[in-house]
Design an enzyme around this catalytic site. Sequence first.
Site, PDB file in Angstrom:
ATOM      1  N   GLY A  78       1.511   6.282  -2.074  1.00 37.92           N
ATOM      2  CA  GLY A  78       2.210   5.568  -1.007  1.00 37.92           C
ATOM      3  C   GLY A  78       1.741   4.130  -0.982  1.00 37.92           C
ATOM      4  O   GLY A  78       1.300   3.627   0.051  1.00 37.92           O
ATOM      5  N   GLU A 112       4.993   5.300  -5.261  1.00 38.98           N
ATOM      6  CA  GLU A 112       5.775   5.005  -4.061  1.00 38.98           C
ATOM      7  C   GLU A 112       7.125   5.716  -4.148  1.00 38.98           C
ATOM      8  O   GLU A 112       7.769   5.694  -5.195  1.00 38.98           O
ATOM      9  CB  GLU A 112       5.976   3.484  -3.936  1.00 38.98           C
ATOM     10  CG  GLU A 112       6.894   3.046  -2.835  1.00 38.98           C
ATOM     11  CD  GLU A 112       6.424   3.461  -1.453  1.00 38.98           C
ATOM     12  OE1 GLU A 112       7.248   4.035  -0.704  1.00 38.98           O
ATOM     13  OE2 GLU A 112       5.245   3.214  -1.121  1.00 38.98           O
ATOM     14  N   ILE A 113       7.540   6.337  -3.061  1.00 36.12           N
ATOM     15  CA  ILE A 113       8.771   7.126  -3.078  1.00 36.12           C
ATOM     16  C   ILE A 113      10.017   6.289  -2.816  1.00 36.12           C
ATOM     17  O   ILE A 113      11.124   6.645  -3.226  1.00 36.12           O
ATOM     18  CB  ILE A 113       8.672   8.288  -2.049  1.00 36.12           C
ATOM     19  CG1 ILE A 113       9.786   9.315  -2.290  1.00 36.12           C
ATOM     20  CG2 ILE A 113       8.720   7.748  -0.624  1.00 36.12           C
ATOM     21  CD1 ILE A 113       9.648  10.551  -1.440  1.00 36.12           C
ATOM     22  N   ASN A 127       7.362  11.223  -5.995  1.00 35.94           N
ATOM     23  CA  ASN A 127       7.111  12.002  -4.792  1.00 35.94           C
ATOM     24  C   ASN A 127       5.860  12.832  -5.051  1.00 35.94           C
ATOM     25  O   ASN A 127       5.927  13.911  -5.636  1.00 35.94           O
ATOM     26  CB  ASN A 127       8.308  12.907  -4.482  1.00 35.94           C
ATOM     27  CG  ASN A 127       8.139  13.676  -3.170  1.00 35.94           C
ATOM     28  OD1 ASN A 127       7.053  13.710  -2.599  1.00 35.94           O
ATOM     29  ND2 ASN A 127       9.210  14.279  -2.705  1.00 35.94           N
ATOM     30  N   THR A 128       4.719  12.313  -4.660  1.00 33.30           N
ATOM     31  CA  THR A 128       3.458  12.966  -5.003  1.00 33.30           C
ATOM     32  C   THR A 128       3.271  14.293  -4.281  1.00 33.30           C
ATOM     33  O   THR A 128       2.506  15.146  -4.746  1.00 33.30           O
ATOM     34  CB  THR A 128       2.267  12.051  -4.674  1.00 33.30           C
ATOM     35  OG1 THR A 128       2.309  11.704  -3.286  1.00 33.30           O
ATOM     36  CG2 THR A 128       2.309  10.783  -5.517  1.00 33.30           C
ATOM     37  N   CYS A 163      -3.518   5.053   2.124  1.00 31.26           N
ATOM     38  CA  CYS A 163      -3.624   3.937   3.065  1.00 31.26           C
ATOM     39  C   CYS A 163      -2.436   3.899   4.028  1.00 31.26           C
ATOM     40  O   CYS A 163      -1.289   3.771   3.590  1.00 31.26           O
ATOM     41  CB  CYS A 163      -3.699   2.621   2.293  1.00 31.26           C
ATOM     42  SG  CYS A 163      -5.114   2.499   1.186  1.00 31.26           S
ATOM     43  N   ASP A 169       2.456   7.664   6.625  1.00 33.76           N
ATOM     44  CA  ASP A 169       3.361   7.952   7.738  1.00 33.76           C
ATOM     45  C   ASP A 169       2.688   8.966   8.662  1.00 33.76           C
ATOM     46  O   ASP A 169       2.325  10.062   8.230  1.00 33.76           O
ATOM     47  CB  ASP A 169       4.667   8.523   7.175  1.00 33.76           C
ATOM     48  CG  ASP A 169       5.757   8.640   8.240  1.00 33.76           C
ATOM     49  OD1 ASP A 169       5.428   8.663   9.444  1.00 33.76           O
ATOM     50  OD2 ASP A 169       6.944   8.706   7.863  1.00 33.76           O
ATOM     51  N   THR A 176      -4.522  -4.679   2.247  1.00 28.24           N
ATOM     52  CA  THR A 176      -3.220  -4.024   2.284  1.00 28.24           C
ATOM     53  C   THR A 176      -2.333  -4.718   3.303  1.00 28.24           C
ATOM     54  O   THR A 176      -2.805  -5.304   4.291  1.00 28.24           O
ATOM     55  CB  THR A 176      -3.360  -2.536   2.660  1.00 28.24           C
ATOM     56  OG1 THR A 176      -3.973  -2.436   3.956  1.00 28.24           O
ATOM     57  CG2 THR A 176      -4.221  -1.798   1.657  1.00 28.24           C
ATOM     58  N   GLU A 201      -0.338  -3.362   5.492  1.00 30.75           N
ATOM     59  CA  GLU A 201      -0.472  -2.723   6.799  1.00 30.75           C
ATOM     60  C   GLU A 201      -1.797  -3.093   7.455  1.00 30.75           C
ATOM     61  O   GLU A 201      -1.864  -3.283   8.674  1.00 30.75           O
ATOM     62  CB  GLU A 201      -0.369  -1.202   6.646  1.00 30.75           C
ATOM     63  CG  GLU A 201       1.039  -0.690   6.393  1.00 30.75           C
ATOM     64  CD  GLU A 201       1.962  -0.951   7.579  1.00 30.75           C
ATOM     65  OE1 GLU A 201       1.504  -0.879   8.726  1.00 30.75           O
ATOM     66  OE2 GLU A 201       3.155  -1.239   7.341  1.00 30.75           O
TER      67      GLU A 201
END
Length: 286
Positions: free
Chosen positions: A103, A126-127, A161-162, A181, A184, A259, A261
């Site tokens: 992610g 990353e999805i 999609n891990t 990190c 969601d 990061t 975020e």
Amino acid sequence: MEEAQHQTKRQKREIYRSSHKTEDGSAELPRKKFYRQRAHANPFSDHLLVYPESPASMDWSEYYPAFVQSQQASAAAPSEELSSGVTSTTNSMTKRVEVADIGCGFGGLLVALAPRMPDTLLVGMEIRTQVTQFVQDRIKALRNQNPENGEYQNIACLRANTMKFLPNFFDKSQLSKIFLCFPDPHFKARKHKARIVSTTLNSEYAYVMRPGGIVYTITDVEDLHNWMVRHFEAHPSFERLSKEEETADECVQVMQDETEEGKKVTRNNGNKYTACFRRLEDPPWP
């Protein structure tokens, strides 16, 4: 009217992506406004994904061209193409991927860790389609801006999609670090099954991690932090690092400060909750 405006924005994005290079040939860093994407994606949906059948069939050479070693395939191979004595060329990697940022978002952690771990291959997973494309374009631009010193050759990003396919990419005990990190939080109880940390997923992390490897977690949601701590501490393959060990680990500081975020939380004067977990040795077979 709205449809026309939407088409105009889409056309602008396409034009930008096909021509965001400077006159001297060095790529410009991509701009996020041309990579619009919803904040979250449903990991249980059937996304159009391409993934390897097994780690042995994963071709990493396109992601890390600077770490590819060409080899001459034997002309004695049974295929018809080689039966006439024609030699083919195959590619093999000089290093294996050791660090996964699951992610990875817009790639801030990858970019920050690249010069700090120059001899280690890191991959962001990353999805979201547009976000993945942004990170890939960002890495290409950084490589083009640093052709002489070879920086940023050791990082890459792929769409995956891990929650479904992590073991398809990595062998047992391949990874030394996994970063989770600001995942969601999935606040609603019925959505907790979609959280990136769970009893089942922790077993997959344990499978792909080598003994002594570290899982790094950070979030600004205390409930999610407690959830991740509770599930990792309950798993027999992990033990939590002490605060002293966390403080001494440079990756923790990078995770907090570099990061996207993390920077946002800092601007908003929010809290950051970190926890790291060491992969333990497997017990001997009875």
